[in-house]
Design a protein around this motif. Structure first.
Motif, PDB file in Angstrom:
ATOM      1  N   LYS A  75      24.068  30.037  46.523  1.00  0.00           N
ATOM      2  CA  LYS A  75      23.845  30.205  45.078  1.00  0.00           C
ATOM      3  C   LYS A  75      23.569  31.667  44.735  1.00  0.00           C
ATOM      4  CE  LYS A  75      22.401  25.449  44.488  1.00  0.00           C
ATOM      5  NZ  LYS A  75      23.080  25.138  45.756  1.00  0.00           N
ATOM      6  N   ALA A  76      24.321  32.538  45.380  1.00  0.00           N
ATOM      7  CA  ALA A  76      24.064  33.972  45.247  1.00  0.00           C
ATOM      8  C   ALA A  76      25.070  34.634  44.318  1.00  0.00           C
ATOM      9  CB  ALA A  76      24.126  34.637  46.629  1.00  0.00           C
ATOM     10  N   GLN A  77      24.684  35.815  43.879  1.00  0.00           N
ATOM     11  CA  GLN A  77      25.553  36.628  43.050  1.00  0.00           C
ATOM     12  C   GLN A  77      26.678  37.185  43.923  1.00  0.00           C
ATOM     13  OE1 GLN A  77      23.526  40.133  41.603  1.00  0.00           O
ATOM     14  NE2 GLN A  77      25.561  41.107  41.428  1.00  0.00           N
ATOM     15  N   ILE A  78      27.917  37.069  43.464  1.00  0.00           N
ATOM     16  CA  ILE A  78      29.046  37.636  44.205  1.00  0.00           C
ATOM     17  C   ILE A  78      29.388  38.977  43.559  1.00  0.00           C
ATOM     18  CG2 ILE A  78      31.456  37.296  44.919  1.00  0.00           C
ATOM     19  CD1 ILE A  78      29.463  35.226  46.079  1.00  0.00           C
ATOM     20  N   ASN A  79      29.438  40.012  44.355  1.00  0.00           N
ATOM     21  CA  ASN A  79      29.768  41.329  43.820  1.00  0.00           C
ATOM     22  C   ASN A  79      31.273  41.567  43.925  1.00  0.00           C
ATOM     23  OD1 ASN A  79      27.053  41.907  43.274  1.00  0.00           O
ATOM     24  ND2 ASN A  79      26.727  42.563  45.401  1.00  0.00           N
ATOM     25  N   ASN A  80      31.931  41.650  42.782  1.00  0.00           N
ATOM     26  CA  ASN A  80      33.389  41.790  42.790  1.00  0.00           C
ATOM     27  C   ASN A  80      33.831  43.188  43.219  1.00  0.00           C
ATOM     28  OD1 ASN A  80      33.749  39.147  42.067  1.00  0.00           O
ATOM     29  ND2 ASN A  80      33.732  39.603  39.862  1.00  0.00           N
ATOM     30  N   TYR A  81      32.861  44.068  43.408  1.00  0.00           N
ATOM     31  CA  TYR A  81      33.174  45.414  43.901  1.00  0.00           C
ATOM     32  C   TYR A  81      32.172  45.715  45.016  1.00  0.00           C
ATOM     33  CZ  TYR A  81      34.053  50.493  43.727  1.00  0.00           C
ATOM     34  OH  TYR A  81      34.375  51.789  44.038  1.00  0.00           O
ATOM     35  N   SER A  82      32.645  45.850  46.233  1.00  0.00           N
ATOM     36  CA  SER A  82      31.729  46.197  47.326  1.00  0.00           C
ATOM     37  C   SER A  82      32.374  47.263  48.200  1.00  0.00           C
ATOM     38  CB  SER A  82      31.330  44.958  48.139  1.00  0.00           C
ATOM     39  OG  SER A  82      32.434  44.427  48.830  1.00  0.00           O
ATOM     40  N   VAL A  83      31.547  47.905  49.020  1.00  0.00           N
ATOM     41  CA  VAL A  83      31.990  49.094  49.749  1.00  0.00           C
ATOM     42  C   VAL A  83      31.638  48.980  51.237  1.00  0.00           C
ATOM     43  CG1 VAL A  83      31.626  51.600  49.974  1.00  0.00           C
ATOM     44  CG2 VAL A  83      31.771  50.558  47.699  1.00  0.00           C
ATOM     45  N   PHE A  84      32.559  49.385  52.070  1.00  0.00           N
ATOM     46  CA  PHE A  84      32.283  49.435  53.516  1.00  0.00           C
ATOM     47  C   PHE A  84      31.784  50.824  53.914  1.00  0.00           C
ATOM     48  CE2 PHE A  84      35.071  45.770  53.345  1.00  0.00           C
ATOM     49  CZ  PHE A  84      34.350  44.887  54.139  1.00  0.00           C
ATOM     50  N   ASP A  85      30.711  50.835  54.682  1.00  0.00           N
ATOM     51  CA  ASP A  85      30.124  52.091  55.136  1.00  0.00           C
ATOM     52  C   ASP A  85      30.140  52.161  56.659  1.00  0.00           C
ATOM     53  OD1 ASP A  85      28.707  53.232  52.548  1.00  0.00           O
ATOM     54  OD2 ASP A  85      28.334  51.078  52.608  1.00  0.00           O
ATOM     55  N   ARG A  86      29.979  53.372  57.151  1.00  0.00           N
ATOM     56  CA  ARG A  86      29.825  53.546  58.599  1.00  0.00           C
ATOM     57  C   ARG A  86      28.345  53.681  58.929  1.00  0.00           C
ATOM     58  NH1 ARG A  86      34.571  57.808  60.434  1.00  0.00           N
ATOM     59  NH2 ARG A  86      36.323  56.479  59.828  1.00  0.00           N
ATOM     60  N   LYS A  87      27.907  52.874  59.871  1.00  0.00           N
ATOM     61  CA  LYS A  87      26.535  52.957  60.370  1.00  0.00           C
ATOM     62  C   LYS A  87      26.651  53.621  61.738  1.00  0.00           C
ATOM     63  CE  LYS A  87      22.750  49.833  61.650  1.00  0.00           C
ATOM     64  NZ  LYS A  87      22.291  48.434  61.591  1.00  0.00           N
ATOM     65  N   GLY A 109      24.949  39.479  46.616  1.00  0.00           N
ATOM     66  CA  GLY A 109      23.595  39.898  46.253  1.00  0.00           C
ATOM     67  C   GLY A 109      22.598  38.758  46.362  1.00  0.00           C
ATOM     68  N   LYS A 110      21.668  38.715  45.422  1.00  0.00           N
ATOM     69  CA  LYS A 110      20.545  37.782  45.520  1.00  0.00           C
ATOM     70  C   LYS A 110      20.950  36.310  45.424  1.00  0.00           C
ATOM     71  CE  LYS A 110      16.624  40.607  44.072  1.00  0.00           C
ATOM     72  NZ  LYS A 110      16.138  40.686  45.458  1.00  0.00           N
ATOM     73  N   GLY A 111      20.348  35.507  46.305  1.00  0.00           N
ATOM     74  CA  GLY A 111      20.587  34.069  46.283  1.00  0.00           C
ATOM     75  C   GLY A 111      19.311  33.343  46.663  1.00  0.00           C
ATOM     76  N   GLU A 112      19.444  32.085  47.050  1.00  0.00           N
ATOM     77  CA  GLU A 112      18.238  31.356  47.452  1.00  0.00           C
ATOM     78  C   GLU A 112      18.559  30.260  48.454  1.00  0.00           C
ATOM     79  OE1 GLU A 112      17.151  29.960  43.485  1.00  0.00           O
ATOM     80  OE2 GLU A 112      17.776  27.943  44.090  1.00  0.00           O
ATOM     81  N   LEU A 113      17.509  29.823  49.131  1.00  0.00           N
ATOM     82  CA  LEU A 113      17.664  28.767  50.112  1.00  0.00           C
ATOM     83  C   LEU A 113      16.421  27.878  50.021  1.00  0.00           C
ATOM     84  CD1 LEU A 113      18.984  29.014  53.658  1.00  0.00           C
ATOM     85  CD2 LEU A 113      16.665  28.210  53.409  1.00  0.00           C
ATOM     86  N   VAL A 114      16.636  26.563  50.025  1.00  0.00           N
ATOM     87  CA  VAL A 114      15.518  25.631  49.886  1.00  0.00           C
ATOM     88  C   VAL A 114      15.091  25.142  51.276  1.00  0.00           C
ATOM     89  CG1 VAL A 114      14.782  23.418  48.922  1.00  0.00           C
ATOM     90  CG2 VAL A 114      16.329  24.898  47.623  1.00  0.00           C
ATOM     91  N   LEU A 115      13.826  25.383  51.615  1.00  0.00           N
ATOM     92  CA  LEU A 115      13.309  24.926  52.900  1.00  0.00           C
ATOM     93  C   LEU A 115      12.913  23.463  52.779  1.00  0.00           C
ATOM     94  CD1 LEU A 115      10.766  27.680  54.029  1.00  0.00           C
ATOM     95  CD2 LEU A 115      13.202  27.512  54.542  1.00  0.00           C
ATOM     96  N   ASP A 116      13.272  22.653  53.775  1.00  0.00           N
ATOM     97  CA  ASP A 116      12.798  21.273  53.835  1.00  0.00           C
ATOM     98  C   ASP A 116      11.695  21.237  54.877  1.00  0.00           C
ATOM     99  OD1 ASP A 116      14.918  20.111  52.117  1.00  0.00           O
ATOM    100  OD2 ASP A 116      16.188  20.883  53.729  1.00  0.00           O
ATOM    101  N   LEU A 117      10.470  21.071  54.422  1.00  0.00           N
ATOM    102  CA  LEU A 117       9.333  21.145  55.346  1.00  0.00           C
ATOM    103  C   LEU A 117       9.032  19.775  55.935  1.00  0.00           C
ATOM    104  CD1 LEU A 117       7.410  23.653  53.124  1.00  0.00           C
ATOM    105  CD2 LEU A 117       8.542  24.133  55.295  1.00  0.00           C
ATOM    106  N   ILE A 127      17.032  34.914  49.047  1.00  0.00           N
ATOM    107  CA  ILE A 127      17.978  35.631  49.899  1.00  0.00           C
ATOM    108  C   ILE A 127      18.174  36.983  49.227  1.00  0.00           C
ATOM    109  CG2 ILE A 127      20.363  35.685  50.762  1.00  0.00           C
ATOM    110  CD1 ILE A 127      19.017  33.326  51.959  1.00  0.00           C
ATOM    111  N   THR A 128      18.014  38.049  49.976  1.00  0.00           N
ATOM    112  CA  THR A 128      18.142  39.386  49.405  1.00  0.00           C
ATOM    113  C   THR A 128      19.610  39.758  49.227  1.00  0.00           C
ATOM    114  OG1 THR A 128      16.199  39.948  50.703  1.00  0.00           O
ATOM    115  CG2 THR A 128      17.368  41.767  49.646  1.00  0.00           C
ATOM    116  N   ARG A 129      20.389  39.495  50.268  1.00  0.00           N
ATOM    117  CA  ARG A 129      21.789  39.919  50.262  1.00  0.00           C
ATOM    118  C   ARG A 129      22.535  39.327  51.444  1.00  0.00           C
ATOM    119  NH1 ARG A 129      21.925  46.091  51.499  1.00  0.00           N
ATOM    120  NH2 ARG A 129      23.947  45.689  52.455  1.00  0.00           N
ATOM    121  N   LEU A 130      23.857  39.425  51.366  1.00  0.00           N
ATOM    122  CA  LEU A 130      24.702  39.100  52.510  1.00  0.00           C
ATOM    123  C   LEU A 130      25.762  40.183  52.568  1.00  0.00           C
ATOM    124  CD1 LEU A 130      26.470  35.707  53.298  1.00  0.00           C
ATOM    125  CD2 LEU A 130      27.789  37.800  53.109  1.00  0.00           C
TER     126      LEU A 130
END
Lengths: 484, 95
Positions: A75-87, A109-117, A127-130
């Motif tokens: 359920k995250a934001q999809i960025n239609n413009y993203s960039v590849f970098d060298r690490k 970008g930001k999303g979420e995940l539901v924990l089942d305890l 979720i911060t990012r993917l």
């Protein structure tokens, strides 16, 4: 909230996880070589993966699709413009001298995940990012006394790094997070989640603080490769930090390693100076631009995911949160259950699947896909109980036989072993008359108030009919004859 | 922006380039010349200019997910200073 009890009071553990999940694809992220596991060394390596001079990366469209699908599943934001970098860093299993990754502009970008305890409650974790990146090769340190052997088969395989917010507060929650993430990835078909083969690895960021205080300094435990180790490493690391702080020390931000034999975390000093990665946009790759229509199309074809399935099981089948969780965490289990439950009492179906079946599979060390009892046959067994052909108790015996002799239908087994329930009132009455006659003293005791003996008579009646008498009928006839 | 000798030594180390102590000062001078040349760009307001990603107007090219390469392990390790059993063999790097 679970706290660690220290000498000076309670401590709260703060955990953020970075999960590296290998994307399911035929070919690598930027080359046309294969991704299969366990093949001969360097047999799935192209000149691109080995970073020969002049080789250029060309992105695999399906890997992009898989990353977008995963983002949508979270359920995250999809960025239609993203960039590849060298690490940039040097290591023997990284032939390019840099990893192609995404840094400031990731694809998701930001999303979420539901924990089942475990207690049936749920908690939402951010979720911060993917982002997408290349995997490195594999180093083998134990093949030669003074050499490290390098296999580049994994080099260039597509990974998704999925970063959580520092929202987790205990080792158990971290375990629940990885389990849930794995379940979602498997439903989506974007990562096989096989931690033993390294398809999913986890970096754990751990810090401790007094409740209500700002975040403490964190340590990162690298490359933990099972859920059990994730939990053990976090537990150990949190306690270590509490101990250091309570002795008046300070936590140094550093990379640590989980030692799977000594079960401790220890400092990886060599990694310290390597942290200066000097990211910059990869000049070999243009920005990745997505067509919003294409993203919508992927969204339309997403499968039903564990959370939705769980909600549906709870509403449509009236299952408890616990049972629904157990059934939906693997898609194959959920599918099996739905086949059994179709047109039958769902609660009874859930009891058989989560109780008898999962118990037997667990004991035999089998996965649901390998179950000797097929879903249709388990359904057939439940039908035999429902139409009074056999009692629930006899059904357990039939199930055990079904489990041992795959392919036999429950009806066959019942017929073969003569397990059909006796519903002939005359036959049961006859058996009961004999029992009452043979136990006249007990009948006398019962009638003078020893109610508990009723169970004794039921037992005798079941024994006399080899368990095949319909228990409801036995009760009814006994009531009549003893009290009437 | 100006680089001192220590920073130059650090950059050299990160790039795994061996620079003798006596050359650090000279290198710092050269790098600082380059930096000040590039710094002239700061005089231009580029706030509304998107970063140039390519000299030609083109989109990122994509490939189908098909295995079209690999399968030549001998060629992969052929130029390696040392190889054994199909692997690259390097000095032991172990934690």
């Amino acid at each position: 909230m679970t706290y660690i009890q220290g000498e000076t009071g309670d401590w709260e553990v703060v955990i953020g996880l970075e999960v590296h999940a290998q994307i399911v694809s035929n070919a690598k992220l930027f080359s046309g070589s294969a991704t299969a596991f366990g093949t001969a060394p360097n047999s799935q390596v192209s000149f691109v993966d080995a970073a020969f001079p002049g080789m250029l990366p060309v992105i695999n469209a399906f890997c992009v699709e898989q990353a977008v699908r995963t983002g949508l599943g979270l359920k995250a934001q999809i960025n239609n413009y993203s960039v590849f970098d060298r690490k940039n860093y040097f290591y023997a299993d990284l032939p390019q001298g840099y990893q192609i990754s995404q840094y400031l502009q990731p694809i998701v970008g930001k999303g979420e995940l539901v924990l089942d305890l475990p207690d049936g409650s749920t908690r939402t974790v951010g979720i911060t990012r993917l982002h997408m990146e290349q995997d490195a090769g594999k180093s083998l340190h134990d093949q030669h006394p003074s050499k490290t052997y390098i296999d580049l088969n994994r080099s260039g395989v597509a990974l998704m790094e999925i970063v959580s917010e520092p929202d987790l507060r205990s080792a158990e929650e971290a375990g629940a997070y990885v389990r849930k993430l794995r379940s979602i990835l498997r439903y989506l078909g974007t990562c096989d989640g096989n931690m033993e083969e390294g398809s999913m690895r986890c970096d754990c960021n751990v810090s401790v603080r007094k409740p209500g205080q700002p975040f403490g300094t964190r340590c990162e435990i690298k490359n933990v490769n099972s859920i059990r180790f994730v939990m053990a490493a976090i537990e150990y690391e949190a306690r270590r930090q509490v101990e250091v702080l309570e002795e008046g020390g300070t936590i140094v931000q550093e990379t640590r390693l989980w030692d799977t034999t000594k079960l401790v975390t220890r400092s990886m000093r060599s990694k310290e100076e390597a942290h200066d990665y000097r990211y910059f946009p990869d000049p070999d790759l243009l920005p990745l631009e997505l067509d919003p229509e294409w993203v919508e199309e992927i969204k339309r074809t997403l499968p039903e995911l564990p959370d939705e399935k769980k909600a549906r099981f709870m509403t449509d089948f009236k299952l408890s949160a616990y049972d629904a969780n157990v059934l939906v965490n693997e898609k194959a289990k959920a599918d099996y259950f739905e086949t059994v439950a179709k047109g039958r009492d769902p609660k009874l179906a859930a009891n058989w699947v989560t109780g008898d079946l999962f118990g037997a599979l667990n004991k035999a060390g089998l996965e649901i896909e390998q179950s000797p009892v097929k879903a249709g046959d388990l359904g057939g067994l439940i039908d035999l109980i429902a139409d009074n052909t056999i009692s629930g108790r006899i059904a357990k015996d039939v199930f055990a036989i079904m489990f041992e002799t795959p392919g036999k239908t429950p009806a066959d087994i019942v017929a073969e072993k003569g397990l059909k329930q006796v519903t002939d009132t005359g036959a049961i009455e006859g058996a009961i008359d004999q029992i009452l006659a043979a136990n006249a003293d007990k009948v006398e005791e019962y009638r003078s108030g020893k109610d508990k003996l009723f169970g004794f008579f039921v037992g005798q009646a079941m024994k006399a009919t080899q368990g095949k008498a319909n228990p409801a009928l036995v009760n009814e006839i006994l009531q009549k004859k003893l009290n009437g | 922006m100006s680089l001192d000798k220590a920073t130059v030594a650090k950059i050299a180390h990160l790039a795994r380039i061996k620079v003798p102590e006596e050359e650090l000062g000279h290198l710092a001078g050269e790098l600082n010349n380059i930096l000040s040349f590039v710094e002239q760009l700061n005089e231009v307001d580029t706030g509304n200019v998107p970063p140039m990603t390519s000299v030609a107007a083109q989109k990122l090219r994509r490939r189908q997910d098909q295995v079209t390469d690999g399968g030549y392990p001998q060629d992969i390790v052929r130029n390696a200073p040392e190889a054994a059993e199909g692997y690259f063999a390097v000095p032991k790097v172990v934690e």
